[in-house]
Design a protein around this motif. Structure first.
Motif, short mmCIF file in Angstrom:
data_model
loop_
_atom_site.label_atom_id
_atom_site.label_comp_id
_atom_site.label_asym_id
_atom_site.label_seq_id
_atom_site.Cartn_x
_atom_site.Cartn_y
_atom_site.Cartn_z
N VAL A 1 3.80 -29.43 2.55
CA VAL A 1 2.89 -30.58 2.75
C VAL A 1 1.48 -30.03 2.99
CG1 VAL A 1 2.33 -32.58 4.17
CG2 VAL A 1 4.73 -31.99 3.74
N LEU A 2 0.58 -30.34 2.07
CA LEU A 2 -0.83 -30.07 2.29
C LEU A 2 -1.42 -31.32 2.91
CD1 LEU A 2 -1.75 -28.27 -1.07
CD2 LEU A 2 -0.77 -27.32 1.03
N ALA A 3 -1.68 -31.26 4.21
CA ALA A 3 -2.07 -32.45 4.97
C ALA A 3 -3.48 -32.89 4.59
CB ALA A 3 -2.00 -32.16 6.46
N PRO A 4 -3.79 -34.17 4.80
CA PRO A 4 -5.14 -34.68 4.49
C PRO A 4 -6.21 -33.91 5.24
CG PRO A 4 -3.62 -36.49 4.94
CD PRO A 4 -2.90 -35.23 5.29
N LEU B 1 -3.73 -39.49 11.90
CA LEU B 1 -2.99 -40.56 11.23
C LEU B 1 -2.54 -40.12 9.84
CD1 LEU B 1 -1.88 -43.41 11.10
CD2 LEU B 1 -4.15 -44.21 10.40
N GLY B 2 -3.43 -39.46 9.10
CA GLY B 2 -3.04 -38.96 7.79
C GLY B 2 -1.95 -37.92 7.89
N LEU B 3 -2.06 -37.03 8.88
CA LEU B 3 -1.04 -36.00 9.09
C LEU B 3 0.32 -36.62 9.36
CD1 LEU B 3 -0.31 -32.93 9.77
CD2 LEU B 3 -0.81 -33.57 12.14
N VAL B 4 0.38 -37.54 10.31
CA VAL B 4 1.64 -38.20 10.65
C VAL B 4 2.20 -38.95 9.45
CG1 VAL B 4 2.66 -40.03 12.06
CG2 VAL B 4 1.16 -38.33 13.12
N SER B 5 1.30 -39.56 8.67
CA SER B 5 1.73 -40.38 7.53
C SER B 5 2.36 -39.56 6.41
CB SER B 5 0.54 -41.16 6.99
OG SER B 5 0.05 -42.08 7.95
N VAL B 6 2.06 -38.26 6.34
CA VAL B 6 2.69 -37.43 5.31
C VAL B 6 3.86 -36.61 5.86
CG1 VAL B 6 0.66 -37.32 3.84
CG2 VAL B 6 0.96 -35.59 5.61
N VAL B 7 3.90 -36.35 7.15
CA VAL B 7 4.99 -35.56 7.72
C VAL B 7 6.20 -36.43 8.05
CG1 VAL B 7 5.70 -34.13 9.68
CG2 VAL B 7 3.46 -33.78 8.61
N PRO C 1 7.61 -39.25 6.80
CA PRO C 1 8.57 -39.62 5.77
C PRO C 1 9.37 -38.43 5.23
CG PRO C 1 6.34 -39.70 4.90
CD PRO C 1 6.22 -39.54 6.38
N VAL C 2 8.81 -37.24 5.34
CA VAL C 2 9.53 -36.05 4.88
C VAL C 2 10.70 -35.75 5.79
CG1 VAL C 2 9.34 -33.54 4.58
CG2 VAL C 2 7.55 -35.05 3.69
N ILE C 3 10.48 -35.76 7.09
CA ILE C 3 11.54 -35.35 8.01
C ILE C 3 12.51 -36.48 8.32
CG2 ILE C 3 10.16 -33.51 8.98
CD1 ILE C 3 9.68 -35.23 11.46
N VAL C 4 12.08 -37.73 8.26
CA VAL C 4 12.99 -38.82 8.59
C VAL C 4 14.11 -38.94 7.55
CG1 VAL C 4 11.86 -40.74 7.37
CG2 VAL C 4 13.06 -41.17 9.53
N GLY D 1 15.55 -36.38 6.21
CA GLY D 1 16.44 -35.23 6.33
C GLY D 1 15.90 -33.94 5.75
N ASN D 2 14.66 -33.96 5.25
CA ASN D 2 14.05 -32.73 4.75
C ASN D 2 13.45 -31.93 5.91
OD1 ASN D 2 14.20 -33.30 1.74
ND2 ASN D 2 13.03 -35.09 2.45
N THR D 3 13.12 -30.68 5.63
CA THR D 3 12.32 -29.89 6.56
C THR D 3 10.96 -29.62 5.90
OG1 THR D 3 13.34 -27.84 5.72
CG2 THR D 3 14.29 -28.84 7.70
N ALA D 4 9.96 -29.30 6.71
CA ALA D 4 8.59 -29.28 6.21
C ALA D 4 7.84 -28.02 6.61
CB ALA D 4 7.83 -30.51 6.72
N VAL D 5 7.00 -27.56 5.68
CA VAL D 5 5.99 -26.54 5.95
C VAL D 5 4.65 -27.20 5.72
CG1 VAL D 5 5.04 -24.31 5.30
CG2 VAL D 5 7.52 -24.67 5.26
N VAL D 6 3.88 -27.39 6.78
CA VAL D 6 2.67 -28.20 6.73
C VAL D 6 1.44 -27.30 6.87
CG1 VAL D 6 1.43 -30.14 7.77
CG2 VAL D 6 3.94 -30.07 7.85
N VAL D 7 0.49 -27.47 5.96
CA VAL D 7 -0.82 -26.84 6.09
C VAL D 7 -1.78 -27.90 6.59
CG1 VAL D 7 -2.70 -25.63 4.92
CG2 VAL D 7 -0.32 -25.24 4.21
#
Length: 289
Positions: free
Chosen positions: A152-155, A161-167, A169-172, A174-180
């Motif tokens: 996830v390349l965050a806004p 708000l943008g960060l939460v909005s992209v992270v 939906p990914v984890i809810v 069942g995925n795992t995330a690597v966020v920049v």
């Protein structure tokens, strides 16, 4: 005697821990008026690889949890954010400028966004899954399943708000995330990672790297153990976003393409924010067996 403030160097968040960057480098974070606020770790290629390893290790356990349990954990993140609301307001105001009231509204919307996604955790399968009609004596069912590790390349502008909005939906799903995180506005992301560390989120489910999406993005897009990538953080950079899409094609990653400009994060999110990062599994079963 006047007390001297402790100068902070914020760390990365990888595998549930807060390591320094492997490179040993950091960069200055300034507020909206150009005043020094803190130092943040400058993530490297090795940090990206470490974060992917942590995310892959966490994926089997996180994806096998019930949707209801994932909802509970997202709700717990919202609860802890509510408790630390004042700190988030300060971080957003420092990062984006504006008034404390405007920053407070963004923090409230971010908390509400987490609650909204938590509510969808055990309902998504009922909405996008199906019992399919087939010509034969079979049951045929389709259901969504997580795709795996998502980069996830965050806004860059909307630091919370943008960060939460992209992270979320990914984890809810069942995925795992690597966020920049946002390069110039990383403090809300750092505080968000501190919240996740104390909110029942298993280590490795979300990994947060502070640094520049331009050098980090290609390493994520080309990583063969990353299953999908969200390019929101390079919105408006057609050359870079195209290069990342090409790199992502090597292992057929799912790609959420970079928008021409950052969207209005206060708008109601679409279901596609979740369905973009799930696979559809279809099962056939003979009737009467």
């Amino acid at each position: 005697m006047a007390r001297i403030d402790v100068r902070k160097t914020y760390k990365l968040y990888i595998g549930g821990a807060f390591p320094r960057s492997e490179s040993g480098h950091s960069y200055e974070v300034q507020d909206s008026k150009g005043k020094f606020v803190a130092n943040a770790a400058l993530a490297s290629r090795k940090d990206v690889r470490d974060a992917v390893v942590a995310a892959r290790k966490a994926f089997p356990g996180w994806s096998s949890r019930t949707a209801y349990n994932r909802a509970q954990i997202l709700y717990r993140i919202a609860e802890v954010m509510e408790d630390r609301r004042a700190q988030f307001v300060q971080a957003v105001q420092q990062s984006e400028g504006g008034t404390a009231a405007a920053a407070g509204r963004q923090v409230d919307e971010a908390i509400d966004r987490l609650v909204w996604y938590a509510g969808w955790a055990d309902k998504l399968a009922q909405v996008v899954g199906n019992a399919n009609p087939v010509a034969g004596p079979f049951f045929n069912h389709s259901a969504p399943e997580p795709t795996g590790v998502v980069g996830v390349l965050a806004p860059q502008s909307s630091s919370l708000l943008g960060l939460v909005s992209v992270v979320a939906p990914v984890i809810v799903t069942g995925n795992t995330a690597v966020v920049v995180s946002s390069y110039s506005r990383p403090l809300p992301a750092v505080t968000f990672s501190e919240v996740m560390a104390t909110s029942d989120v298993p280590g490795g489910v979300v990994n947060v790297l502070t640094g520049d999406a331009a050098p980090l993005g290609p390493w994520l897009a080309a990583h063969m153990d990353v299953n999908a990538i969200d390019l929101c953080g390079v919105a408006g950079d057609d050359e870079l976003s195209t290069a990342l899409e090409v790199a992502a094609a090597d292992n057929l990653k799912r790609v959420r393409r970079a928008p021409a400009a950052e969207p209005d994060w206060s708008a109601d999110p679409a279901l596609s924010t979740m369905t973009d990062f799930v696979e559809t599994k279809t099962v056939w079963h003979p009737i009467g067996v």
